[in-house]
Structure formats: C-alpha cells, structure tokens
Design a protein around this motif. Structure first.
Motif, short mmCIF file in Angstrom:
data_model
loop_
_atom_site.label_atom_id
_atom_site.label_comp_id
_atom_site.label_asym_id
_atom_site.label_seq_id
_atom_site.Cartn_x
_atom_site.Cartn_y
_atom_site.Cartn_z
N LEU A 384 0.84 -1.21 0.00
CA LEU A 384 0.00 0.00 0.00
C LEU A 384 0.88 1.26 0.00
O LEU A 384 0.63 2.22 -0.74
N GLU A 385 1.91 1.25 0.82
CA GLU A 385 2.81 2.41 0.88
C GLU A 385 3.46 2.65 -0.49
O GLU A 385 3.65 3.79 -0.91
N LYS A 386 3.80 1.57 -1.15
CA LYS A 386 4.46 1.70 -2.46
C LYS A 386 3.50 2.42 -3.44
O LYS A 386 3.90 3.35 -4.13
N GLY A 413 -6.72 4.42 -8.14
CA GLY A 413 -5.98 3.17 -7.92
C GLY A 413 -5.56 3.07 -6.46
O GLY A 413 -5.56 1.98 -5.87
N LEU A 414 -5.22 4.18 -5.86
CA LEU A 414 -4.85 4.16 -4.44
C LEU A 414 -6.08 3.83 -3.59
O LEU A 414 -5.98 3.07 -2.61
N ALA A 415 -7.24 4.38 -3.97
CA ALA A 415 -8.47 4.07 -3.22
C ALA A 415 -8.76 2.57 -3.31
O ALA A 415 -9.07 1.92 -2.31
N ALA A 416 -8.61 2.02 -4.52
CA ALA A 416 -8.88 0.60 -4.71
C ALA A 416 -7.90 -0.22 -3.88
O ALA A 416 -8.28 -1.20 -3.22
N ALA A 417 -6.63 0.20 -3.89
CA ALA A 417 -5.61 -0.54 -3.13
C ALA A 417 -5.94 -0.48 -1.63
O ALA A 417 -5.81 -1.48 -0.91
N ALA A 418 -6.39 0.67 -1.15
CA ALA A 418 -6.71 0.80 0.28
C ALA A 418 -7.93 -0.04 0.64
O ALA A 418 -7.97 -0.67 1.70
#
Ligand code: ME8
Length: 513
Positions: A384-386, A413-418
């Motif tokens: 997630l950090e990446k 994409g960050l929202a999906a990853a979170a």
C-alpha cells in the motif's frame, strides 16, 4: 521567485447561456491551475467572454436588447456558473472592457505601422455562428452551410482591411518543426501542419458594416474582426501594452480550446503574435466534443447538457470528476445519465466515499477518534505504501500532458488498493481480539487506512476541491490547504494522534437524477 504558470480558456460568446462545452474547458483549466498552485507555482488562470461581432449583435436584436445589455446578462450567468463549479480563475476578461478596447487600438496601430495591414476586398462566404470567413471550396463541400452549426452561410462582398497572414506560413512551419508540443494532441498538430503547408492566405480583419465592435484606429467606418479582437484577450489581460507586472506570465503554458477553433488558435494567433514580435504560447491544447446520448448537441434539438441540473443534485464535484474521468482530454466523448450515475455510485460513492467512512468509523470506534501509530509493517502495508509513494510521480507525469483521466485512474488506484487492504487485513476482526499483538496490528492497519485517505484527498483536491475540504474537516487536518505538494503529497505526512471526526457520506448513493 516562483516559476510562473499561465493557463487560459477560450473567451465565450455571450449570445446564449453557458453549456457543457464551456464548463468542460473551464473545469479542465481549473484543475491544472489548482494543481500547479499546490506545486508552489505563481499561477495565472484566465477566462472571460467574447462580446463583439455579428453573432452577438444579431442575438441582442432578436431579444430587443442592446448588445451590451445582453452581454451583461449572460456574463452574470457565466460568473454564477463558475462560482458554483468552484472555478478559481484569477481574472475574467470581457472584450467590452476599456482595458481591452484601449489595447486593441494600440495593437492594430502597431500592426498598421509595421505594414502588416492593407486595405483590400473580400467576396465570399461567411459563417455568422462561427464568425468565420469560409473559402469557396469549403463552402461548396458543406452545401453552403456552416460545417459546425449547419446554419446557412452568408454571401459577403465588402471592403476589408487584411492582415498579411500569408507572410508567416514558412515561419509558422519552422516553429512547428522545432516545437512539437505547440499543438496537442498529436493528431491536431498533424492537421495544422498539413494545412499550413498548403500555404496561408491573407485574412480579412475588419468588417465595414458592423457597428458592434472596436473601431479600426485608421478608419472608424470599420470595426475590428471579432476573432482578432478575441484572440488578443490572452495578452491584453496581462496588460501587454505596458509589459509591466502581469506580463511576467507570458508566454502562456497552456491555451485550452475546443477542436472547432483550432485554426484560429494554432495558425492565426501565432502569426499575429509573430507580427507583433511577441513570443508564442507553449502549447495550444484542443479538446474533443461531447455528444449527448450519442447525438450532437444543438439548439434546434434542445439537447444541450445543462451543468446547472447536475450541480443542484450532485454538487460541483461529481460533474467535474465525470467530465475529466470519462474521456481522455483531446478525444470526443458521450454524456449520458447512465454513465454519469455509474461512475458516481461506483467510483465516488463506493471507492472514495466508503473508504473514508469505513476509515473514520473504525478510528472513532476502535481508537477513540485519534489516528494511531504506524507500528510494525508487513508485506500488506509495504504494498500500500508503495502505491502511495508512486502516486505523486504518476499524477505529475499525467498532468504534464493534460492526461486528466490517467491521473484520476492512478489516484483512484490508491483508493482501490486501500479498500483491498482493508478487506485483506480485516481490522474489524482484529478489533474483536483482546491480545496486544492484535491491538497493535489493528492500529497499524488503521494508521495506513487514514494515511491512504489523506493522500488520496491531496491528489483529488484539484479535481474535487469542495469534497476534499470535507475530507480534511473529517481528518481535522487544518494545514492541508497551506502545505506544498512536496510535503503533503508524500506518504507518511499524517501525524499519529490527529483527531478524526466522522461526517455524513461524501457521495450518497443515487438511483437517478
Ligand atoms: O468559440 N463539446 O466561443 P463559444 C465540447 N468566442 N466543447 C464544446 C461543445 C461540445 N459539444 N460545444 C462547444 C467561441 N464547445 C469563441 C472563442 S477564444 C479567443 C474565442 C466548446 O462560446 C468549443 O469548442 O462558441 C469552444 O472551445 C467553446 O466551447 C465555445 O465557445
């Protein structure tokens, strides 16, 4: 001194109320202006209205108004819409303003002194809706109707002053050869290049029988052709003739336009600037056109998408988001309620809105409303950090090329990853365990959720400023607006201990408009 960034929209005709086309360019320019401000640049964002010419004079006459009365009314509508859409323009120029008129007189005088203008004669076709002289071949090709509006062309036979546009063909080609980014996207560049290669003809730049315009300084029987009057707004707004203070913004970094006015901006405009010995803008970016439910929008069909309708129901941000997410800037696109609602409910409601409410909910319930410590991280956090760390670069690269949809894809994409991270780490299950290892793990997970939400809000804020303000209120993140993107766009900038206050859903579910 901070690096400058100057961005412009076309100035819009005041014959009618604003529509989706006007909103589209202006929103896109606003996003870029806001983004560059967060990067610490000295931004100047200009929009305004194009008020002279035959088209406005006719529209005013049809409504029994003086042209300036019509302009005053319509301008108010534009200003109001821009306020509602949270447009952060630094200036709003009207071509009827004395500051513009005075400089136009000086500009034309300079061109006359430089022997760039001569008296000639025009006989041919004219499109009032586009305010454009149309050559015989083109007129015949479109059955003597305007290629854009479909309205019948006018036959004109008049004495005009001409600008020696033909002098500049080779210089413009040379400029295009050396500045491949001068016109974007590439297909538009190619289009301009091949047409300029065919040679340029001198351009009529005055109208003898039209009162509603700025007088030619050498011959008050003529008014300045509305397109020359309009194009110069980009420099008169910066006080070109004084070249003081605001002139630091020239040359423009981006001039956003719709594809139908490419010739004026990519050919006539640079040639006028060359004749004035003024540097050329860095990039003229022509976006595509919207259709509505697969149909061309027109007055006769009465099917223009009215931004106000969407603003009243959804607020400004969903509309801003949809226009830039749905279609790559530069391509044509279709607007439909189904696709609008789909993106609203899934991407804004589920992906962004739910992530925020899940996160604030859990922090309130499990951590007394305070962001916990980062703690020991595992492969899940690393991943997630990446994604978070790479975001600034992705967004910057996409926005440098006006790829708004790519930037949004990366941010979402960050929202999906979170969201995936929450599903994988199951913090609600961890909260049920009483051992200290689970407690520590829970805190680490919730820290990461909060940080993902914060970072997401930083990059979404140029696109959806009003909603991201609400996120910042929920995160009690007071410095948000004052931090530079260098600091706020970095993973890990959220201090532990920050108070979190859950709020109402950002994008409540909607079933139909
Ligand atoms: O052209 N989809 O003013 P305007 C997307 N005054 N964009 C659209 C559109 C659509 N369906 N319909 C129109 C003028 N547009 C001049 C500009 S600048 C020196 C002078 C866009 O009020 C169109 O491409 O007709 C143009 O960029 C703007 O809206 C129209 O502005």
């Amino acid at each position: 001194m901070a690096e400058t960034f100057y961005i412009t929209t076309p100035i819009y005709y005041v014959n009618d109320v604003p529509h989706i086309g006007h909103a589209y360019t202006t929103i896109a320019a606003d996003v870029l202006a806001r983004y560059h401000r967060t990067c610490g640049r000295d931004v100047h964002f200009l929009t305004g209205t194009d008020e002279h010419g035959q088209k406005i004079a006719q529209a005013a006459q049809e409504q029994n108004l003086e042209p300036i009365e019509l302009a005053d009314r319509v301008v108010e509508g534009f200003r109001q819409l821009w306020r509602k859409l949270q447009i952060s323009n630094d200036d709003f120029i009207r071509t009827s303003q004395p500051r513009h008129e005075k400089q136009m007189t000086q500009i034309i005088t300079k061109l006359i002194e430089r022997d760039e203008i001569y008296l000639g004669h025009y006989e041919g076709w004219y499109s009032v809706t586009q305010e454009q002289f149309v050559n015989d071949t083109e007129a015949a090709e479109h059955d003597y109707k305007c290629a854009v509006s479909g309205k019948p062309l006018q036959r004109v036979k008049e004495a005009n002053y001409f600008f020696r546009l033909s002098r500049y063909g080779d210089r413009l080609l040379d400029h295009l050869d050396k500045h491949k980014d001068f016109v974007k996207p590439q297909a538009r560049f190619n289009e301009v290049y091949s047409r300029v290669k065919e040679g340029l003809r001198d351009l009529a730049i005055s109208r003898p029988s039209l009162d509603w315009g700025i007088r030619m300084p050498n011959d008050p029987g003529h008014t300045i052709y509305v397109w020359v009057d309009a194009l110069c707004n980009y420099i008169t707004a910066l006080n070109y003739t004084d070249q003081a203070d605001k002139w630091r913004y020239w040359p423009a970094d981006f001039q956003f336009i719709g594809k139908d006015i490419l010739w004026f901006h990519a050919v006539i405009w640079p040639c006028l600037l060359m004749a004035l010995d003024v540097e050329l803008p860095r990039c003229v970016f022509a976006h595509g056109w919207w259709t509505h439910d697969g149909q061309k929008m027109s007055k006769s069909l009465g099917n223009f998408v009215d931004p106000a309708e969407y603003l009243d129901t959804y607020g400004p941000d969903a509309f801003r988001y949809f226009l830039l997410r749905e279609v790559p800037f530069g391509r044509d696109g279709d607007f439909s309620d189904e696709s609008f609602l789909r993106r609203y409910n899934t991407e804004l409601g589920n992906d962004v809105g739910n992530l925020l409410s899940r996160t604030t909910n859990m922090i309130e319930r499990y951590c007394q409303g305070k962001v916990p410590k980062r703690g020991q991280i595992t492969a899940d956090e690393n991943a997630l950090e990446k994604t978070g760390r790479e975001l600034a670069d992705h967004v910057d690269r996409a926005l440098a090329e006006c790829k708004f949809h790519t930037a949004l894809e990366a941010i979402l994409g960050l929202a999906a990853a979170a969201n995936r991270y929450i599903d994988a780490t199951e913090p609600f299950k961890l909260a049920k365990q009483s051992d200290s290892a689970s407690r520590e793990r829970l805190e680490t997970v919730l820290y990461h959720c909060a940080e993902a939400v914060r970072l997401l809000s930083v990059f979404l804020s140029p696109f959806m400023p009003a909603s991201m303000e609400k996120v910042w209120q929920q995160l009690c993140w007071e410095q948000a607006g004052q931090m530079s993107l260098d600091e706020s766009g970095r993973w890990g900038a959220l201090p532990s201990g920050t108070v979190v206050r859950k709020g109402p859903p950002l994008f409540p579910r909607m079933d139909k408009k």
